[in-house]
Enzyme design. Structure first.
Site, short mmCIF file in Angstrom:
data_model
loop_
_atom_site.label_atom_id
_atom_site.label_comp_id
_atom_site.label_asym_id
_atom_site.label_seq_id
_atom_site.Cartn_x
_atom_site.Cartn_y
_atom_site.Cartn_z
CB SER A 212 -67.92 -45.68 30.35
OG SER A 212 -66.77 -45.55 31.15
CE LYS A 213 -63.91 -42.67 23.62
NZ LYS A 213 -63.84 -41.27 23.27
NE ARG A 214 -64.83 -42.29 32.78
CZ ARG A 214 -65.96 -42.34 33.44
NH1 ARG A 214 -65.99 -42.72 34.68
NH2 ARG A 214 -67.10 -41.99 32.87
CD GLN A 215 -66.03 -49.18 32.74
OE1 GLN A 215 -66.66 -49.56 31.76
NE2 GLN A 215 -66.56 -48.35 33.62
#
Ligand code: GLU
Length: 492
Positions: A259-262
């Protein structure tokens, strides 16, 4: 039946690397069967509309070289559609969905539901309290024709739901997962048409896949649970069910959905760092698919020939940036210098290392650097630090390098080097071939104690590309200036 495979993204503003992998597998399978690969745009969720998302999507796919034969294209900045089964943008197909939903309503296979959001929320809460899976309680399923008419006359909002059979095994085959069966009791009476008149994904996807003569529905495994509802729809219409393939999710190293968070997950993130499209696609093909032999570097042509669902895993494929870096470095290493010169321009000019004009004027010098360092970089953005190293006459040493340069004997070594440089016209291959042995003889320094301080004194780094070649590019005067700088600033 002709093989026709579609990639059917909802343009959300960026293309996730997992979507590119789905598109790639769609493409590879279609091309491997001499079939057609189609790009259809699923934009019926108007709340998710993002300006420019469609253009960005098409550009990303084009950049990656996953080229479709039919569907939605970008030509001179304009969206155009090509093919015999259009329109290929769902929001332009609303009349068709209307036509087909009426067929289901007429046959009593779908029904209008007037339940308010409050009522649905309440039902869901109660079900949850009882430990049941929240599902529509079929409240409006039994409404009489008169009751329906009355509500319509009152102008009440409604959705149209699919009438799921009471107790029936819904069966289908998945080319990776085999035979799948689920009892219809576990399936919700899915909304097919929303209160704004737009179809839901489930309805539009079936109508479109049928009308566009899609033979294989190849998509991410997150859609697997939706497939039974879709199979029911095919059966209700009396349409042939396509082959289904649900691809393993692209995971991060912790085996969670990437996901984008990583960090980097969009195709443009990778493009902007200087990953080559051939390399990104090559690597993505390997996320979930294992080729038969040991080779891991494949051109698109080779991927088309080798790819098959037999070797696609059922469980998620792990996206490993280190491995991507390795694949990318293999491509960069083997790329033509001229081609790389063109490709690195945005990175070098963006970083303001050189301006446009300098970039053109210094082409020969840049090509020499590229040729030397291309085997050291994982992605093109990394070229900046290498080019920087060749610029200016100062030596920027960090603490580790400073420590090496402050060792006993380094001053003598540098003086000896300067003396040798002053005695020659220019630094050439002949000079660099002999100089290290000569300095060893003259100063007694050898191995690490010879190479590390020499490299550090000239480049400010302890590791790097071939030292002799580095010296040739830098040239006599520049090296002498740098050595004097080091003598003054870093030695004891
Ligand atoms: N529009 C869906 C998506 O965004 C397509 C799913 C499918 O391929 O059926 O992924």
């Amino acid at each position: 039946m002709d093989t026709r495979v579609r990639f059917a993204p909802s343009p959300t503003g960026y293309v996730h690397i997992g979507s590119l992998r789905t598109a790639l597998y769609d493409f590879l399978y279609a091309k491997g069967k001499q079939g057609k690969y189609i790009l259809r745009i699923e934009d019926t969720d108007r709340s998710r509309f993002v300006e420019g998302a469609l253009e960005n999507l098409i550009k990303s796919l084009e950049w990656a070289g996953v080229k479709h034969d039919e569907g939605v294209f970008l030509e001179n900045g304009k969206i155009v559609q090509k093919g015999n089964y259009g329109p290929y943008i769902q929001s332009e197909r609303l009349n068709l969905y209307k036509e087909y939903i009426n067929k289901l309503l007429d046959k009593g296979l779908a029904y209008r539901c007037f339940c308010s959001k409050e009522r649905l929320d309440k039902v869901r809460e109660e079900q949850k309290k009882r430990g049941e899976t929240p599902m529509y309680d079929k409240h409006c399923r039994g409404l009489s024709q008169e009751e329906i008419q009355k509500k319509l006359d009152e102008g009440k909002d409604y959705v149209i739901r699919l009438k799921i059979p009471e107790d029936e095994d819904v069966k289908f085959k998945d080319l990776i997962r085999g035979d799948i069966a689920i009892n219809s009791k576990e399936i919700d009476d899915q909304v097919l048409i929303k209160s704004d008149g737009f179809p839901t994904y489930h309805f539009a996807v079936v109508v479109d896949d049928h009308l566009m003569k899609i033979s294989h529905v190849i998509r991410g495994e997150e859609w697997l649970t939706s497939t039974p509802k879709q199979v029911i729809l095919y059966n209700y219409f009396g349409w042939e069910v396509p082959e289904f393939v649900h691809l393993p999710t692209v995971l991060n190293k912790d085996k969670k959905k990437l996901s984008k968070r990583q960090g980097d997950v969009s195709v443009s993130d990778f493009k902007d760092k200087g990953y080559l499209p051939e390399a990104l696609v090559n690597y993505l093909a390997l996320v979930g698919w294992s080729p038969k032999g040991n080779n891991e570097i494949f051109s698109m042509e080779e991927l088309i020939n080798e790819f098959s669902f037999e070797n696609v895993s059922k469980t998620g494929g792990v996206f490993d940036v280190e491995k991507l870096n390795w694949v990318n470095s293999q491509y960069i290493k083997n790329y033509d210098d001229e081609k790389l010169y063109k490709l690195i321009k945005p990175f070098v000019v963006k970083e303001e290392l050189l301006n446009e004009e300098e970039y053109l004027n210094k082409k020969d010098w840049l090509i020499k650097i590229i040729d030397l360092v291309k085997e050291k970089i994982s992605y093109l953005e990394e070229i900046d630090s290498h080019i920087q190293m060749f610029m200016g006459k100062e030596v920027n040493a960090d603490d580790e390098v400073k420590e090496v340069l402050s060792n006993d004997g380094v001053r003598d070594l540098i003086h000896a080097f300067i003396k040798n440089l002053e005695a020659i016209e220019e630094v050439d291959e002949e000079f660099t071939k002999n100089i290290f042995k000569k300095l060893q003889k003259e100063t007694g320094a050898k191995g690490k104690n010879l190479y590390m301080p020499l490299r550090g004194a000239v480049t400010g780094q302890l590791h790097g590309p071939d030292m002799g070649k580095t010296f040739i590019i830098l040239g006599k005067e520049n090296i002498i200036d740098r050595l004097n700088y080091t003598l003054k600033n870093y030695t004891k």
